[in-house]
Design a protein around this motif. Structure first.
Motif, PDB file in Angstrom:
ATOM      1  N   VAL A 143      56.730  41.286  33.776  1.00 21.52           N
ATOM      2  CA  VAL A 143      56.948  40.419  34.940  1.00 21.52           C
ATOM      3  C   VAL A 143      56.506  41.121  36.220  1.00 21.52           C
ATOM      4  N   ALA A 144      56.883  42.393  36.314  1.00 21.94           N
ATOM      5  CA  ALA A 144      56.466  43.159  37.495  1.00 21.94           C
ATOM      6  C   ALA A 144      54.948  43.283  37.560  1.00 21.94           C
ATOM      7  N   LYS A 145      54.342  43.489  36.362  1.00 22.84           N
ATOM      8  CA  LYS A 145      52.888  43.579  36.342  1.00 22.84           C
ATOM      9  C   LYS A 145      52.245  42.262  36.739  1.00 22.84           C
ATOM     10  N   ALA A 146      52.878  41.146  36.298  1.00 21.12           N
ATOM     11  CA  ALA A 146      52.341  39.839  36.690  1.00 21.12           C
ATOM     12  C   ALA A 146      52.433  39.638  38.202  1.00 21.12           C
ATOM     13  N   GLU A 147      53.578  40.026  38.766  1.00 21.60           N
ATOM     14  CA  GLU A 147      53.720  39.919  40.216  1.00 21.60           C
ATOM     15  C   GLU A 147      52.703  40.801  40.933  1.00 21.60           C
ATOM     16  N   VAL A 148      52.535  42.015  40.415  1.00 21.15           N
ATOM     17  CA  VAL A 148      51.540  42.916  41.012  1.00 21.15           C
ATOM     18  C   VAL A 148      50.140  42.321  40.903  1.00 21.15           C
ATOM     19  N   GLN A 150      49.423  39.099  40.742  1.00 20.89           N
ATOM     20  CA  GLN A 150      49.317  38.022  41.720  1.00 20.89           C
ATOM     21  C   GLN A 150      49.052  38.565  43.114  1.00 20.89           C
ATOM     22  N   VAL A 151      49.806  39.608  43.470  1.00 17.44           N
ATOM     23  CA  VAL A 151      49.586  40.208  44.785  1.00 17.44           C
ATOM     24  C   VAL A 151      48.169  40.757  44.891  1.00 17.44           C
ATOM     25  N   LYS A 152      47.712  41.376  43.798  1.00 17.27           N
ATOM     26  CA  LYS A 152      46.359  41.924  43.793  1.00 17.27           C
ATOM     27  C   LYS A 152      45.326  40.817  43.949  1.00 17.27           C
ATOM     28  N   ASN A 153      45.564  39.675  43.240  1.00 22.76           N
ATOM     29  CA  ASN A 153      44.633  38.556  43.365  1.00 22.76           C
ATOM     30  C   ASN A 153      44.619  38.003  44.792  1.00 22.76           C
ATOM     31  N   THR A 156      42.750  40.321  46.833  1.00 25.10           N
ATOM     32  CA  THR A 156      41.318  40.176  46.556  1.00 25.10           C
ATOM     33  C   THR A 156      40.744  38.966  47.264  1.00 25.10           C
ATOM     34  N   ASP A 157      41.518  37.844  47.239  1.00 28.31           N
ATOM     35  CA  ASP A 157      41.058  36.642  47.942  1.00 28.31           C
ATOM     36  C   ASP A 157      40.949  36.889  49.446  1.00 28.31           C
ATOM     37  N   VAL A 158      41.968  37.556  49.980  1.00 32.12           N
ATOM     38  CA  VAL A 158      41.934  37.865  51.415  1.00 32.12           C
ATOM     39  C   VAL A 158      40.745  38.767  51.745  1.00 32.12           C
ATOM     40  N   ALA A 159      40.522  39.768  50.859  1.00 32.34           N
ATOM     41  CA  ALA A 159      39.389  40.671  51.098  1.00 32.34           C
ATOM     42  C   ALA A 159      38.060  39.927  51.017  1.00 32.34           C
ATOM     43  N   SER A 160      37.958  38.986  50.036  1.00 27.72           N
ATOM     44  CA  SER A 160      36.725  38.206  49.926  1.00 27.72           C
ATOM     45  C   SER A 160      36.526  37.322  51.147  1.00 27.72           C
ATOM     46  N   ASP A 161      37.637  36.695  51.617  1.00 28.65           N
ATOM     47  CA  ASP A 161      37.524  35.881  52.833  1.00 28.65           C
ATOM     48  C   ASP A 161      37.092  36.730  54.024  1.00 28.65           C
ATOM     49  N   ILE A 162      37.697  37.908  54.138  1.00 30.27           N
ATOM     50  CA  ILE A 162      37.336  38.786  55.257  1.00 30.27           C
ATOM     51  C   ILE A 162      35.878  39.217  55.160  1.00 30.27           C
ATOM     52  N   SER A 163      35.447  39.550  53.923  1.00 29.34           N
ATOM     53  CA  SER A 163      34.047  39.952  53.752  1.00 29.34           C
ATOM     54  C   SER A 163      33.109  38.794  54.072  1.00 29.34           C
ATOM     55  N   HIS A 164      33.527  37.554  53.668  1.00 28.82           N
ATOM     56  CA  HIS A 164      32.702  36.389  53.981  1.00 28.82           C
ATOM     57  C   HIS A 164      32.604  36.177  55.488  1.00 28.82           C
ATOM     58  N   LYS A 165      33.775  36.281  56.162  1.00 31.39           N
ATOM     59  CA  LYS A 165      33.763  36.139  57.613  1.00 31.39           C
ATOM     60  C   LYS A 165      32.920  37.223  58.268  1.00 31.39           C
ATOM     61  N   VAL A 166      33.063  38.436  57.761  1.00 34.44           N
ATOM     62  CA  VAL A 166      32.281  39.550  58.322  1.00 34.44           C
ATOM     63  C   VAL A 166      30.797  39.324  58.115  1.00 34.44           C
TER      64      VAL A 166
END
Length: 261
Positions: A143-148, A150-153, A156-166
């Motif tokens: 469960v903890a790994k699943a939460e981790v 999800q947080v990682k995903n 990753t989405d935030v990083a991809s959005d930031i890279s797209h904006k950049v």
């Protein structure tokens, strides 16, 4: 002149004069100040050490309580740990003796395998409880790994959005830079054209000025030549009569000399 005292001023009072309280102000010496400071520092450090030690003791008590609770949950009351644990230990030692001439992996795996197999025989309830406890911990970790994950995903989405904006911003900056570069190139071309025009104009002006100067020089030469010829002619006209008169005078003088002789 001495002033005469009044009778009421010379009369003494029958009561005692009020006593003025004496206020004594004590000033601490440098040694006392230093001792007070050292005492405060030692007290603070002692309190800090006591708090740290008390925190370690409390943490040890909590760990002990958790271990005790876990052991009570795992080990059933109807099953005795000894001598079953001793038999399990002997089985692990027998596994190490059995694998003494094998490779390193077999030497590591054999004692664990022998001990685990003997534990299910000598301590079956405890072994099942330990297995269930490990599986529950593994599920909790899942469960903890699943939460981790999800947080990682999300990260990753935030990083991809930031890279797209950049990337968009960088593309916009690149386009703006290209436009500015094109404008600068146009300005440079205009400056070069203006420079060439100015150069051509200056060369034409210099050429025309040179021609005018040459014309002026030729005209000056012609005027100077005319002036020189006119001066020569005037000089000849003035000198020839004088020469003739001198010749005539000299001939007259010669004639007179011959006559006198």
């Amino acid at each position: 002149m001495v002033e005469q005292l009044r009778p009421e001023e010379t009369k003494l009072s029958i009561y005692d004069e009020p006593v003025v309280p004496v206020v004594v102000i004590e000033e601490s010496t440098r040694l006392e100040t230093l001792g007070r400071h050292l005492r405060g520092v030692l007290k603070d450090n002692l309190n800090y050490v006591q708090n740290q030690v008390q925190g370690l003791v409390n943490e040890w008590i909590r760990v002990e309580q958790r271990v005790e609770t876990t052991v009570k949950q795992i080990v059933p009351r109807t099953e005795k740990v000894f001598p079953g644990a001793f038999y399990i230990l002997v089985s692990g030692m027998a596994g190490s003796i059995f694998a003494r001439k094998r490779n390193v992996l077999f030497k590591i795996a054999a004692p664990i395998t022998f001990a685990t197999a003997s534990s299910f025989y000598f301590l079956p309830k405890t072994s099942r409880s330990v297995t269930f406890h490990l599986l529950r911990k593994f599920d909790e970790n899942k469960v903890a790994k699943a939460e981790v994950a999800q947080v990682k995903n999300r990260l990753t989405d935030v990083a991809s959005d930031i890279s797209h904006k950049v990337s968009e911003v960088s593309e916009g900056i690149g386009a703006a830079a290209d436009k500015q570069k094109a404008k600068v190139e146009v300005l440079v071309e205009e400056v070069q054209d203006a420079k060439s025009k100015v150069t051509d104009t200056v060369s034409e002006v210099i050429h025309e000025t040179k021609k005018q100067v040459e014309k002026v020089v030729e005209n000056s030469k012609e005027s100077i030549g005319d002036l020189v010829t006119s001066q020569q002619q005037s000089t000849e006209t003035e000198v020839l009569p004088a020469v003739n008169s001198v010749q005539e005078n000299s001939s007259v003088i010669v004639d007179q000399g011959e006559k006198s002789a």
